[in-house]
Design an enzyme around this catalytic site. Structure first.
Site, mmCIF file in Angstrom:
data_model
loop_
_atom_site.group_PDB
_atom_site.id
_atom_site.type_symbol
_atom_site.label_atom_id
_atom_site.label_comp_id
_atom_site.label_asym_id
_atom_site.label_seq_id
_atom_site.Cartn_x
_atom_site.Cartn_y
_atom_site.Cartn_z
ATOM 1 C CB SER A 1 -0.889 0.031 1.241
ATOM 2 O OG SER A 1 -1.665 -1.125 1.310
ATOM 3 C CD GLU B 1 -3.185 -9.002 2.945
ATOM 4 O OE1 GLU B 1 -3.087 -8.684 1.744
ATOM 5 O OE2 GLU B 1 -2.917 -8.247 3.876
ATOM 6 C CD GLU C 1 -16.276 -0.071 1.710
ATOM 7 O OE1 GLU C 1 -15.213 -0.672 1.962
ATOM 8 O OE2 GLU C 1 -16.835 0.671 2.529
HETATM 9 C C1 LIG Z 1 -4.495 -2.683 10.478
HETATM 10 C C2 LIG Z 1 -4.036 -2.533 9.057
HETATM 11 C C3 LIG Z 1 -2.891 -3.190 8.644
HETATM 12 C C4 LIG Z 1 -2.452 -3.070 7.328
HETATM 13 N N1 LIG Z 1 -1.279 -3.694 6.989
HETATM 14 C C5 LIG Z 1 -0.777 -3.533 5.732
HETATM 15 C C6 LIG Z 1 0.509 -4.084 5.385
HETATM 16 O O1 LIG Z 1 1.155 -4.737 6.192
HETATM 17 N N2 LIG Z 1 0.984 -3.858 4.154
HETATM 18 C C7 LIG Z 1 0.296 -3.162 3.212
HETATM 19 O O2 LIG Z 1 0.793 -3.027 2.100
HETATM 20 N N3 LIG Z 1 -0.908 -2.603 3.508
HETATM 21 C C8 LIG Z 1 -1.464 -2.773 4.750
HETATM 22 N N4 LIG Z 1 -2.675 -2.198 5.083
HETATM 23 C C9 LIG Z 1 -3.328 -1.334 4.088
HETATM 24 C C10 LIG Z 1 -4.633 -1.819 3.536
HETATM 25 O O3 LIG Z 1 -4.445 -2.908 2.676
HETATM 26 C C11 LIG Z 1 -5.284 -0.610 2.831
HETATM 27 O O4 LIG Z 1 -5.569 0.347 3.830
HETATM 28 C C12 LIG Z 1 -6.534 -0.980 2.095
HETATM 29 O O5 LIG Z 1 -6.205 -1.739 0.959
HETATM 30 C C13 LIG Z 1 -7.381 0.237 1.690
HETATM 31 O O6 LIG Z 1 -6.637 1.169 0.988
HETATM 32 P P1 LIG Z 1 -6.677 2.734 1.381
HETATM 33 O O7 LIG Z 1 -6.445 2.824 2.858
HETATM 34 O O8 LIG Z 1 -5.732 3.445 0.464
HETATM 35 O O9 LIG Z 1 -8.168 3.210 1.114
HETATM 36 P P2 LIG Z 1 -8.786 3.793 -0.237
HETATM 37 O O10 LIG Z 1 -8.379 2.927 -1.369
HETATM 38 O O11 LIG Z 1 -8.459 5.251 -0.318
HETATM 39 O O12 LIG Z 1 -10.316 3.583 0.009
HETATM 40 C C14 LIG Z 1 -11.108 4.489 0.782
HETATM 41 C C15 LIG Z 1 -12.549 3.990 0.751
HETATM 42 O O13 LIG Z 1 -13.071 3.971 -0.593
HETATM 43 C C16 LIG Z 1 -13.551 2.676 -0.930
HETATM 44 N N5 LIG Z 1 -13.290 2.356 -2.338
HETATM 45 C C17 LIG Z 1 -12.135 2.575 -3.023
HETATM 46 N N6 LIG Z 1 -12.258 2.107 -4.298
HETATM 47 C C18 LIG Z 1 -13.520 1.563 -4.406
HETATM 48 C C19 LIG Z 1 -14.243 0.917 -5.464
HETATM 49 N N7 LIG Z 1 -13.681 0.705 -6.659
HETATM 50 N N8 LIG Z 1 -15.502 0.472 -5.199
HETATM 51 C C20 LIG Z 1 -16.080 0.661 -3.964
HETATM 52 N N9 LIG Z 1 -15.441 1.300 -2.938
HETATM 53 C C21 LIG Z 1 -14.182 1.730 -3.153
HETATM 54 C C22 LIG Z 1 -12.751 1.750 -0.026
HETATM 55 O O14 LIG Z 1 -13.351 0.502 0.107
HETATM 56 C C23 LIG Z 1 -12.680 2.550 1.261
HETATM 57 O O15 LIG Z 1 -13.849 2.404 2.020
HETATM 58 C C24 LIG Z 1 -3.171 -2.295 6.391
HETATM 59 C C25 LIG Z 1 -4.333 -1.632 6.805
HETATM 60 C C26 LIG Z 1 -4.767 -1.744 8.118
HETATM 61 C C27 LIG Z 1 -6.012 -1.027 8.537
#
Ligand SMILES: Cc1cc2nc3c(=O)[nH]c(=O)nc-3n(C[C@H](O)[C@H](O)[C@H](O)COP(=O)(O)OP(=O)(O)OC[C@H]3O[C@@H](n4cnc5c(N)ncnc54)[C@H](O)[C@@H]3O)c2cc1C
Length: 395
Positions: A115, A232, A365
């Site tokens: 991410s 995962e 989502e």
């Molecule tokens: C506790 C925790 C541990 C984590 N550990 C890791 C790790 O070790 N390594 C790593 O790489 N990542 C990690 N992550 C990251 C995690 O995979 C991302 O936070 C997640 O994929 C969401 O991405 P974002 O935060 O950029 O949200 P965004 O992509 O910005 O999304 C924001 C909102 O919009 C919605 N959304 C976005 N696109 C769409 C769509 N096409 N259709 C419908 N809804 C949509 C999302 O579902 C969400 O509700 C971790 C996250 C958490 C909370």
């Protein structure tokens, strides 16, 4: 002799040669790997015996009953659940030889550098660049990752970076195995709503990765990353639990302990959640049986989805049952936990930590999109950026 009996015989012979009470813990784990009794489904020479995955629980049980040390699996969840199967599927013989053993014994912890601030749900939008240095053949990596769980403890990372900006986004990424101790890797803690810092921001500045640590072909990063992500989801949502295991067990116990808190409405909600938890558990059993036959498919997305929903539902119910007691939060000290401890902590912690369940490993989502498209075969979401070179995308 059946495979199960043969395996039991091997464990008995191993334990006769390596007494868990007198053998050094790491030596014991290394020997278990060498004997093919680590991941029994992995090939011989790489910790396994090429047996069915369904026999793993049996071998783990036999070792646990003998009082043998385990490899502290919760401290290396990303390594065991995601890096190892990906290295096995896409790695060269040298990569398997170098990385799998210390990963399994827990001597080397892994984290996941996927991410980024602008690429979470849309992972294929990632901008961290890896440019090949023609003179040395090494890759030079620059960019920022975020939410990196356990990076503070990690020796290695699975990393996806952009290696070609002239092709559409899904085609220009490459997958690497990065050394977190290399110069240019800067790990900074991020504090969560629980007060703890499980995860980090990771800044990569001119980090040099040898080409021998590229996993899969150049430009194949999306396919390799998807393999990791399918694993995962199963690793997060598909854990084998006994009946009333995990959150539902905790809340059911609170219900039994607090007759004064019971109302017909809470009773109704508890029963509904209990039934859902049981359905999810049995679906998990079926999923694992399917997994024993092959690699995880998109069904794991549904498992992870229901795990997150139930955890949030149940941790909220627990707070309601506890009344004022549930609102107390025992400790806000910033700590760097080794793993997520749902059952060992108080209700307030569970309530807050469960919020992350619907984000980590892919948001609910996005998982619904996956279930809709890949399981139910519904029409795909409109994607205007599919055939546009990455460098021409608005950012
Ligand atoms: C506790 C925790 C541990 C984590 N550990 C890791 C790790 O070790 N390594 C790593 O790489 N990542 C990690 N992550 C990251 C995690 O995979 C991302 O936070 C997640 O994929 C969401 O991405 P974002 O935060 O950029 O949200 P965004 O992509 O910005 O999304 C924001 C909102 O919009 C919605 N959304 C976005 N696109 C769409 C769509 N096409 N259709 C419908 N809804 C949509 C999302 O579902 C969400 O509700 C971790 C996250 C958490 C909370």
């Amino acid at each position: 002799m059946s495979a199960r009996d043969d395996l039991a015989r091997r464990v008995v012979e191993f334990l006769a040669e390596h007494d868990p009470d007198t053998t050094d813990r790491v030596e014991f784990l290394r020997a278990r790997y060498d004997a093919g009794l680590a991941w029994v489904a992995f090939p011989e020479g790489h910790g396994g015996l090429g047996l069915s995955r369904s026999l793993q629980a049996e071998v783990d049980r036999l070792f646990a009953e003998a009082g043998a040390p385990d490899n502290n699996p919760r401290a290396n969840g990303i390594g065991l659940g995601m890096a190892a199967p990906t290295i096995l599927a896409f790695g060269t013989e040298e990569q398997k030889e170098r990385f799998l053993k210390p990963l399994w014994t827990g001597e080397e912890i892994w984290c996941q550098l996927f991410s980024e601030p602008g690429a979470g749900s849309d992972l294929a939008a990632l901008a961290t660049r890896a440019v090949r240095d023609e003179a040395s053949g090494e890759w030079v990596v620059n960019g920022q990752k975020v939410w990196t769980s356990g990076a503070q403890n990690a020796r290695f990372a699975i990393l996806v970076a952009r290696t070609d900006v002239d092709v559409p986004k899904h085609r220009g990424m490459t997958y690497f195995l990065a050394d977190m101790t290399d110069p240019g890797v800067d790990v900074r803690p991020l504090r969560q709503v629980t007060g703890e810092a499980e995860f980090n921001e990771v800044f990569l500045s001119d980090v040099r990765i040898p080409d021998t640590q590229r996993l899969g072909d150049e430009g194949q990063g999306w396919q390799v990353a998807n393999f990791t992500l399918n694993n995962e989801r199963v690793a997060i949502g598909g854990r084998a639990l006994p009946r009333e295991g995990g959150m539902v067990g905790i809340v059911s116990q609170t219900w039994r302990d607090r007759p004064e808190a019971r109302t017909p409405e809470l009773h109704d909600r508890l029963l509904r959640s209990w039934v859902e938890a049981e359905v999810a558990r049995l679906t998990g059993v079926r999923l694992r049986q399917k997994l024993a036959q092959g690699v995880p498919g998109p069904e794991g997305a549904a498992m992870k989805l229901s795990f997150a929903r139930l955890n949030q539902q149940l941790s909220g119910l627990e707070l309601e049952l506890l009344g004022e007691d549930g609102l107390r939060y025992s400790d806000w000290t910033m700590v760097r936990p080794e793993h997520v401890d749902f059952t060992g902590r108080d209700a307030g912690y569970r309530y807050l930590r469960a919020k992350g369940n619907s984000i980590e490993g892919g948001t609910s989502e996005i998982l619904r999109n996956i279930v809709a498209e890949r399981v139910l075969g519904l029409p795909a979401e409109a994607r205007g950026d599919k055939d546009v070179p990455f460098k021409e995308l608005p950012r």
